[in-house]
Design an enzyme around this catalytic site. Structure first.
Site, mmCIF file in Angstrom:
data_model
loop_
_atom_site.group_PDB
_atom_site.id
_atom_site.type_symbol
_atom_site.label_atom_id
_atom_site.label_comp_id
_atom_site.label_asym_id
_atom_site.label_seq_id
_atom_site.Cartn_x
_atom_site.Cartn_y
_atom_site.Cartn_z
ATOM 1 N N ARG A 145 -0.654 9.540 -0.125
ATOM 2 C CA ARG A 145 -1.606 8.445 -0.343
ATOM 3 C C ARG A 145 -2.696 8.822 -1.339
ATOM 4 O O ARG A 145 -3.519 7.985 -1.719
ATOM 5 C CB ARG A 145 -2.284 8.049 0.993
ATOM 6 C CG ARG A 145 -1.352 7.443 2.010
ATOM 7 C CD ARG A 145 -2.081 7.173 3.326
ATOM 8 N NE ARG A 145 -2.811 5.927 3.321
ATOM 9 C CZ ARG A 145 -2.397 4.789 3.882
ATOM 10 N NH1 ARG A 145 -1.246 4.741 4.501
ATOM 11 N NH2 ARG A 145 -3.128 3.705 3.841
ATOM 12 N N TYR A 148 -3.697 7.033 -4.703
ATOM 13 C CA TYR A 148 -4.501 5.817 -4.533
ATOM 14 C C TYR A 148 -5.911 6.172 -4.064
ATOM 15 O O TYR A 148 -6.905 5.783 -4.682
ATOM 16 C CB TYR A 148 -3.806 4.908 -3.521
ATOM 17 C CG TYR A 148 -4.461 3.568 -3.307
ATOM 18 C CD1 TYR A 148 -4.318 2.538 -4.237
ATOM 19 C CD2 TYR A 148 -5.202 3.316 -2.158
ATOM 20 C CE1 TYR A 148 -4.910 1.291 -4.022
ATOM 21 C CE2 TYR A 148 -5.801 2.076 -1.936
ATOM 22 C CZ TYR A 148 -5.644 1.074 -2.879
ATOM 23 O OH TYR A 148 -6.235 -0.154 -2.662
ATOM 24 N N GLU A 150 -7.660 9.066 -3.924
ATOM 25 C CA GLU A 150 -8.478 9.877 -4.830
ATOM 26 C C GLU A 150 -8.698 9.153 -6.158
ATOM 27 O O GLU A 150 -9.747 9.303 -6.789
ATOM 28 C CB GLU A 150 -7.841 11.254 -5.069
ATOM 29 C CG GLU A 150 -7.718 12.111 -3.816
ATOM 30 C CD GLU A 150 -9.053 12.652 -3.273
ATOM 31 O OE1 GLU A 150 -10.128 12.121 -3.617
ATOM 32 O OE2 GLU A 150 -9.003 13.624 -2.488
ATOM 33 N N LYS A 152 -9.125 5.937 -6.467
ATOM 34 C CA LYS A 152 -10.216 4.988 -6.205
ATOM 35 C C LYS A 152 -11.540 5.719 -6.021
ATOM 36 O O LYS A 152 -12.598 5.198 -6.382
ATOM 37 C CB LYS A 152 -9.888 4.166 -4.953
ATOM 38 C CG LYS A 152 -8.768 3.154 -5.151
ATOM 39 C CD LYS A 152 -9.258 1.945 -5.947
ATOM 40 C CE LYS A 152 -8.219 0.843 -5.957
ATOM 41 N NZ LYS A 152 -8.668 -0.361 -6.677
ATOM 42 N N ASN A 177 -8.679 -3.998 4.762
ATOM 43 C CA ASN A 177 -7.408 -4.752 4.801
ATOM 44 C C ASN A 177 -7.608 -6.267 4.759
ATOM 45 O O ASN A 177 -8.159 -6.843 5.699
ATOM 46 C CB ASN A 177 -6.628 -4.412 6.074
ATOM 47 C CG ASN A 177 -6.211 -2.959 6.114
ATOM 48 O OD1 ASN A 177 -7.053 -2.074 6.191
ATOM 49 N ND2 ASN A 177 -4.917 -2.707 6.048
ATOM 50 N N GLY A 210 2.199 2.167 17.214
ATOM 51 C CA GLY A 210 1.463 0.910 17.057
ATOM 52 C C GLY A 210 0.053 0.971 17.614
ATOM 53 O O GLY A 210 -0.626 -0.055 17.707
ATOM 54 N N ASP A 276 -1.115 8.356 7.620
ATOM 55 C CA ASP A 276 -1.470 6.978 7.969
ATOM 56 C C ASP A 276 -2.771 7.008 8.797
ATOM 57 O O ASP A 276 -2.812 7.625 9.855
ATOM 58 C CB ASP A 276 -0.329 6.378 8.801
ATOM 59 C CG ASP A 276 -0.338 4.871 8.820
ATOM 60 O OD1 ASP A 276 0.427 4.275 8.053
ATOM 61 O OD2 ASP A 276 -1.110 4.291 9.611
ATOM 62 N N PRO A 277 -3.848 6.358 8.332
ATOM 63 C CA PRO A 277 -5.104 6.428 9.080
ATOM 64 C C PRO A 277 -4.956 5.878 10.502
ATOM 65 O O PRO A 277 -4.291 4.867 10.717
ATOM 66 C CB PRO A 277 -6.063 5.562 8.249
ATOM 67 C CG PRO A 277 -5.502 5.600 6.869
ATOM 68 C CD PRO A 277 -4.009 5.641 7.053
#
Ligand code: NAD
Ligand code: UDP
Ligand code: UDP
Length: 317
Positions: A145, A148, A150, A152, A177, A210, A276-277
């Site tokens: 990831r 994207y 770093e 940004k 999001n 989830g 994934d955060p």
């Protein structure tokens, strides 16, 4: 100073957020130059503007210099979905970093305000919850990831250095999001994925168990925030969180979508992508104070509108 009728450049204008932004700008009487290389954007998002006397499209990659004359710049060009920004990660960093340099160089030459579509990803997998603008983040610099995240982060650095060094008027929004009509049906983001899967009667793909959370903002709310930020006094630079603080687990989202769409989709688990955060929720006190902004469309209503959009789109295709 608020700006009146102007010629406005929107980079990434054929994408999900960019095309909605252009609609708002045209509605309020601005002229718009939309610059996009159509990497993830789609001409169908701006087809309705073709022939409009105040709209112009230019196919161009922002990682190359751009010499045009405008009065304000919104820099949105960058793939936003993990599957797209990971497809050509080197280009993702170039788009964020070299693209920012070019757009800042343009703003510097023209002495015009410039808005940056930054992201909650600058907080990475956050150890502080909810995330305030004062939090510096927890970002892996070498993961899948990172191109994207770093990219940004570096773009934000450039915006603040151009501000300090060249006195540019900058407006940096950290977007959480966001979902709504015109998301690409196959762009892999969770809201569009779940809705399209449910409408097709396919299994709903939950990555991991989830339990990871996100806070979902409806596109119309976000756009009000963009315009309010651009209209603030010159001293207001951001960064400023824009998002809806109502937080849901991904499983709750899946259940809500299946309940609304009906049908026979089952929830199935797939492997959790790397880095994934685990949680994400904006603290929007700053946006409330500075912009008088609040999200108004809650997930229940926003999902109904988005489901209606995809239902119609799938019926037509
Ligand atoms: P999108 O993929 O729909 O739109 C991005 C647009 O940028 C596309 O039209 C694409 O073709 C264009 N683009 C990509 N690389 C380019 C380049 N090198 N030159 C010119 N155009 C290029 O994504 P979106 O959701 O509309 O996101 C818009 C912006 O908002 C992005 O900068 C993204 O990082 C940021 N953002 C979005 C979200 C969200 O939830 N939607 C969250 C945080 C940040
Ligand atoms: N640039 C651009 N359009 C302009 C002005 C500049 O695309 O109207 C680009 C140009 O490629 C330049 C970059 O922006 O390299 C940064 O410009 P800046 O003036 O900050 O730096 P310099 O020109 O000194 O490299
Ligand atoms: N996700 C999921 N199923 C999908 C797509 C995404 O469970 O089909 C998860 C993903 O792993 C992440 C969350 O939903 O935890 C949000 O993913 P998205 O790609 O929309 O945005 P981001 O991870 O950049 O916040």
């Amino acid at each position: 100073m608020p700006y009146g009728r102007h010629r406005v450049l929107v980079t990434g204008g054929a994408g999900f957020l960019g095309s909605h932004l252009i609609d708002r700008l045209i509605e309020r009487g601005d002229e718009v130059l939309c610059v996009d290389n159509l990497f993830t954007g789609d001409k169908s998002n701006i087809d309705h503007l073709t022939g409009h006397p105040r709209f112009e499209f230019m196919r161009h990659d922002v990682s190359f210099p751009l010499y045009v004359e405008v009065d304000a710049i919104y820099n949105l060009a960058c793939p936003a979905s993990p599957i797209h920004y990971q497809r050509d990660p080197v280009q993702t960093t170039k788009t964020s970093v070299v693209g920012a340099i070019n757009m800042l160089g343009l703003a510097k030459r023209l002495k015009v305000p410039i808005f940056q579509a930054s992201t909650s990803e600058v907080y990475g997998d956050p150890a502080v919850h909810p995330q305030t603008e004062a939090y510096w983040g927890n970002v892996n610099p070498i993961g899948i990831r990172s191109c994207y995240d770093e990219g940004k982060r570096c773009a934000e650095t450039l915006f603040f250095d151009y501000h300090r060094q060249h006195h540019l008027k900058i407006k940096v929004a950290r977007i959480f999001n966001t979902y709504g009509p015109r998301m690409h049906a196959a762009d892999g983001r969770v809201v569009s994925n779940f809705i399209v899967q449910a409408l097709k009667g396919e299994d709903i793909t939950i990555y991991g168990d989830g339990s990871q959370t996100r806070s979902f903002c409806y596109v119309d709310d976000l756009l009000r925030g963009f315009l309010a930020l651009m209209d603030t006094a010159d001293e207001v630079t951001g960064p400023i969180n824009i998002g809806n603080p109502n937080e849901f687990t991904i499983r709750q989202l899946a259940e809500a979508v299946v309940r609304k769409v009906g049908g026979r989709s089952k929830l199935v688990q797939q492997p959790l992508p790397q880095d994934d955060p685990t949680q994400r929720q904006p603290d929007i006190s700053h946006a409330r104070d500075v912009l008088g902004w609040n999200p108004e469309v809650e997930l229940d209503e926003g999902l109904d509108r988005t489901i209606a959009y995809f239902r119609e789109k799938l019926e037509r295709s």
